[in-house]
Design a protein around this motif. Structure first.
Motif, mmCIF file in Angstrom:
data_model
loop_
_atom_site.group_PDB
_atom_site.id
_atom_site.type_symbol
_atom_site.label_atom_id
_atom_site.label_comp_id
_atom_site.label_asym_id
_atom_site.label_seq_id
_atom_site.Cartn_x
_atom_site.Cartn_y
_atom_site.Cartn_z
ATOM 1 N N SER A 65 65.015 41.700 -48.541
ATOM 2 C CA SER A 65 63.859 42.189 -49.560
ATOM 3 C C SER A 65 62.619 41.643 -48.833
ATOM 4 C CB SER A 65 63.818 40.691 -50.635
ATOM 5 O OG SER A 65 63.556 39.367 -50.303
ATOM 6 N N THR A 66 62.783 40.614 -47.888
ATOM 7 C CA THR A 66 61.001 40.737 -47.417
ATOM 8 C C THR A 66 61.212 41.297 -45.637
ATOM 9 O OG1 THR A 66 61.974 38.504 -45.953
ATOM 10 C CG2 THR A 66 60.842 38.045 -48.280
ATOM 11 N N ASN A 67 62.422 41.662 -45.127
ATOM 12 C CA ASN A 67 62.811 42.475 -43.651
ATOM 13 C C ASN A 67 62.097 41.488 -42.548
ATOM 14 O OD1 ASN A 67 63.743 45.209 -44.752
ATOM 15 N ND2 ASN A 67 61.447 45.782 -44.632
ATOM 16 N N GLN A 68 62.353 40.158 -42.913
ATOM 17 C CA GLN A 68 62.426 38.963 -42.325
ATOM 18 C C GLN A 68 63.530 38.038 -41.174
ATOM 19 O OE1 GLN A 68 59.020 36.628 -43.593
ATOM 20 N NE2 GLN A 68 57.695 37.965 -42.947
ATOM 21 N N LEU A 69 63.619 37.716 -40.572
ATOM 22 C CA LEU A 69 64.715 36.609 -40.281
ATOM 23 C C LEU A 69 64.964 35.462 -40.766
ATOM 24 C CD1 LEU A 69 67.654 36.417 -38.212
ATOM 25 C CD2 LEU A 69 65.923 35.694 -36.462
ATOM 26 N N ARG A 70 65.813 34.849 -41.683
ATOM 27 C CA ARG A 70 65.159 33.566 -42.361
ATOM 28 C C ARG A 70 65.832 32.650 -41.456
ATOM 29 N NH1 ARG A 70 64.830 33.032 -47.265
ATOM 30 N NH2 ARG A 70 65.335 30.514 -48.349
ATOM 31 N N TYR A 71 66.719 32.963 -40.388
ATOM 32 C CA TYR A 71 67.420 31.674 -39.579
ATOM 33 C C TYR A 71 67.930 31.646 -38.844
ATOM 34 C CZ TYR A 71 70.685 30.762 -42.752
ATOM 35 O OH TYR A 71 71.814 30.062 -43.489
ATOM 36 N N THR A 72 68.373 31.752 -37.636
ATOM 37 C CA THR A 72 69.218 31.529 -36.854
ATOM 38 C C THR A 72 70.448 31.044 -36.108
ATOM 39 O OG1 THR A 72 68.039 33.653 -35.709
ATOM 40 C CG2 THR A 72 70.058 32.506 -34.811
ATOM 41 N N ILE A 73 71.644 30.257 -36.434
ATOM 42 C CA ILE A 73 72.157 29.101 -35.854
ATOM 43 C C ILE A 73 73.419 29.446 -34.649
ATOM 44 C CG2 ILE A 73 74.553 27.610 -36.758
ATOM 45 C CD1 ILE A 73 73.697 28.741 -39.776
ATOM 46 N N ALA A 74 73.074 28.540 -33.563
ATOM 47 C CA ALA A 74 73.527 28.854 -32.224
ATOM 48 C C ALA A 74 75.274 28.227 -32.770
ATOM 49 C CB ALA A 74 73.400 28.504 -31.547
ATOM 50 N N THR A 75 76.323 28.452 -32.761
ATOM 51 C CA THR A 75 77.716 27.785 -32.966
ATOM 52 C C THR A 75 77.632 27.281 -31.842
ATOM 53 O OG1 THR A 75 78.962 29.519 -33.507
ATOM 54 C CG2 THR A 75 77.593 28.590 -35.285
ATOM 55 N N GLN A 76 77.919 28.066 -30.724
ATOM 56 C CA GLN A 76 78.609 28.084 -29.647
ATOM 57 C C GLN A 76 79.765 28.433 -29.254
ATOM 58 O OE1 GLN A 76 76.297 26.414 -27.543
ATOM 59 N NE2 GLN A 76 75.035 25.991 -29.183
ATOM 60 N N SER A 77 80.774 29.324 -30.419
ATOM 61 C CA SER A 77 81.733 29.863 -29.836
ATOM 62 C C SER A 77 81.451 31.043 -31.094
ATOM 63 C CB SER A 77 82.880 28.834 -30.853
ATOM 64 O OG SER A 77 83.916 29.720 -30.081
ATOM 65 N N GLY A 78 81.959 32.370 -30.427
ATOM 66 C CA GLY A 78 82.250 33.236 -31.502
ATOM 67 C C GLY A 78 82.587 33.357 -32.316
ATOM 68 N N VAL A 79 81.587 34.258 -33.750
ATOM 69 C CA VAL A 79 82.207 34.069 -34.507
ATOM 70 C C VAL A 79 82.625 35.488 -35.748
ATOM 71 C CG1 VAL A 79 81.087 33.996 -37.350
ATOM 72 C CG2 VAL A 79 80.008 32.803 -35.071
ATOM 73 N N VAL A 80 84.580 35.201 -35.660
ATOM 74 C CA VAL A 80 84.843 36.372 -36.205
ATOM 75 C C VAL A 80 84.577 36.697 -37.181
ATOM 76 C CG1 VAL A 80 86.370 36.115 -34.173
ATOM 77 C CG2 VAL A 80 87.113 34.818 -36.129
ATOM 78 N N ALA A 81 84.264 35.828 -39.072
ATOM 79 C CA ALA A 81 83.516 36.223 -39.942
ATOM 80 C C ALA A 81 83.091 35.099 -40.298
ATOM 81 C CB ALA A 81 85.518 35.689 -40.446
ATOM 82 N N VAL A 82 82.084 35.969 -42.025
ATOM 83 C CA VAL A 82 81.434 35.344 -42.258
ATOM 84 C C VAL A 82 81.253 35.431 -44.130
ATOM 85 C CG1 VAL A 82 79.809 35.032 -40.150
ATOM 86 C CG2 VAL A 82 80.289 37.437 -41.831
ATOM 87 N N SER A 83 81.695 34.603 -45.035
ATOM 88 C CA SER A 83 81.658 34.602 -46.081
ATOM 89 C C SER A 83 80.560 33.711 -46.906
ATOM 90 C CB SER A 83 83.486 33.820 -46.352
ATOM 91 O OG SER A 83 83.194 34.335 -47.829
ATOM 92 N N TRP A 84 79.726 33.848 -47.486
ATOM 93 C CA TRP A 84 79.387 33.730 -48.778
ATOM 94 C C TRP A 84 79.950 32.589 -49.935
ATOM 95 C CZ3 TRP A 84 73.728 32.972 -47.701
ATOM 96 C CH2 TRP A 84 73.549 33.376 -46.643
ATOM 97 N N LEU A 85 79.685 31.598 -50.132
ATOM 98 C CA LEU A 85 81.275 31.141 -51.091
ATOM 99 C C LEU A 85 79.477 31.093 -52.468
ATOM 100 C CD1 LEU A 85 83.034 28.587 -49.299
ATOM 101 C CD2 LEU A 85 82.943 30.795 -49.845
ATOM 102 N N PRO A 86 80.350 30.084 -53.462
ATOM 103 C CA PRO A 86 79.338 29.289 -54.623
ATOM 104 C C PRO A 86 78.686 28.585 -54.266
ATOM 105 C CG PRO A 86 81.550 30.315 -54.816
ATOM 106 C CD PRO A 86 81.575 30.056 -54.284
ATOM 107 N N SER A 87 77.363 28.418 -54.877
ATOM 108 C CA SER A 87 76.161 27.238 -54.711
ATOM 109 C C SER A 87 75.859 28.101 -52.910
ATOM 110 C CB SER A 87 77.002 25.556 -54.619
ATOM 111 O OG SER A 87 77.616 25.534 -56.015
#
Length: 410
Positions: free
Chosen positions: A329-351
């Protein structure tokens, strides 16, 4: 370091009070043998407890509620049935696919006959059929729950992806040749949408059920009309200044490949990620229009994308382990997380929670609005290769390089 008491092979206690002296106590010389037995039992329990503690320190912690262990090699894909969410379909490098019950791990049926790694599985929208596809292009459809083979077909080229239409018994698949196939099941009536000679790695069926947006290895996307089989629009996602004079052969690492796609619910907005770390935001009407793009890191391959259902947030997971959340909606990066290991999947959960699955074998839960870490879920002893989340967001099934599938409850 303080030394520890041990038991030798003759059930003698070996005490080591200092580094210089050892004292051996023969249990057979203790007059009260009941006391000797009690001492021996206590020491053995302490050793067992210590071994268990060491296992936990070595990462052998299992937060899952069930482990499915029928596969004997890496498991590449997993899918929950959309109606009851009680059946799971998985496929692996052992050339088999299994349908099994999520609550008990009971095998409902095994899918036989594949001659290559099963890399794609999916249930039809009414859970009546299960589709399996292997790397060599063999596609099979099975009746649920009896596991009878309903239909099979050999594609021309290696299989890239396989998905059921969201509203019908139409099965859609694509190959490394760039062709997109549409089959009517069980009749097998077929329609082919010709590509541009390069692999079609990802695609998304749009909300109207009539159009398919497909991404290709040359950095382009095409909008297909599934009814007519015609191409409605073609768009390059590659910066022309970076691609002048380049062809597929000159890009052996496929750095321009479209690697991930996601669509925002109830809008025409689609996100496509590429192997060079770029995410493109596209509006789909009768054509496709590039409205914005951003980078998550030069050369950092985008492995997964998902829009939030509650907010205009797009989560991006990359091969280097970064998770970026973009506010569309604002075309801006909200935040970045460095997990230190390749991310193969992301999923938005309730709450407003965000779940990530990584190559280090862990699931991680984050506050979706702020990116603050909440907790990890462990169980795999090798990389997680795929993840599927229940409609309610409280049951997670993961597939691993350790030949196991894990069921987690959140």
């Amino acid at each position: 370091m303080e030394a520890e008491d041990k038991i030798d092979e003759d059930d003698n206690i070996v005490t080591n009070g200092t580094d210089e002296a050892l004292e051996v106590i023969d249990l057979s010389e203790i007059e009260d043998q009941s006391l000797a037995s009690e001492i021996l039992e206590t020491l053995e329990d302490n050793i067992e407890d210590g071994d268990q503690a060491n296992d936990e320190c070595n990462g052998e912690v299992d937060d899952s509620v069930l482990t499915f262990s029928q596969h004997i090699d890496s498991v590449f894909c997993v899918r929950l049935d959309p109606v009851s969410q009680s059946l799971c379909l998985s496929g692996g490098q052992d050339d088999f696919a299994y349908a099994w019950r999520v609550e008990t791990g009971e095998v409902v049926f095994r899918c036989n006959g594949h001659k290559d790694s099963v890399t794609q599985v999916d249930f039809s929208p009414d859970s009546k059929y299960a589709a399996t596809g292997d790397l060599g292009g063999s596609v099979k459809v099975w009746n649920v729950p009896d596991g009878q083979l309903v239909w099979e077909f050999q594609l021309c080229g290696d299989l890239e992806w396989l998905r059921w239409h969201s509203r019908s018994h139409a099965l859609i698949a694509a190959t490394a040749t760039g062709r997109v196939w549409l089959f009517n099941i069980p009749s097998g009536a077929c329609k082919v949408m010709e590509g541009n000679g390069v692999g079609c790695g990802v695609a998304r069926l749009l909300g109207d059920g009539l159009r398919l947006l497909a991404g290709y290895m040359d950095g382009s996307c095409r909008l297909w009309n599934l009814k007519t089989g015609g191409c409605l629009a073609n768009l390059s996602l590659v910066d022309k200044s970076d691609s002048v004079g380049m062809d597929t052969d000159s890009d052996p690492d496929n750095s321009r490949s479209v690697t991930a796609v996601a669509a925002q619910s109830d809008t025409s907005l689609v996100a496509m990620g590429t192997a060079n770390g770029t995410v493109s935001l596209i509006v789909t009407h009768d054509d496709v229009k590039l409205v914005d793009s951003f980078s998550v890191g030069a050369g950092d391959s985008v492995e997964c994308l998902e829009f939030s259902r509650l907010h205009p947030f797009l989560a991006v997971g990359t091969l280097s382990g970064n998770v970026a959340v973009w506010d569309s909606s604002t075309n801006q990066l909200r935040y970045t997380i460095a997990t230190q290991s390749g991310v193969v999947a992301v999923s938005w959960l309730p709450s407003d929670r965000l779940l990530t699955a990584s190559l280090d074998g862990d699931l991680r839960l984050w506050d979706g609005r702020s990116g603050v870490y909440q907790r990890s879920y462990r169980g795999h002893t090798d990389s997680i290769l795929a993840m599927n989340v229940s409609h309610t967001g409280d049951v997670i099934v993961t597939a691993g390089d350790d030949s196991k599938l894990k069921v987690f409850k959140i």
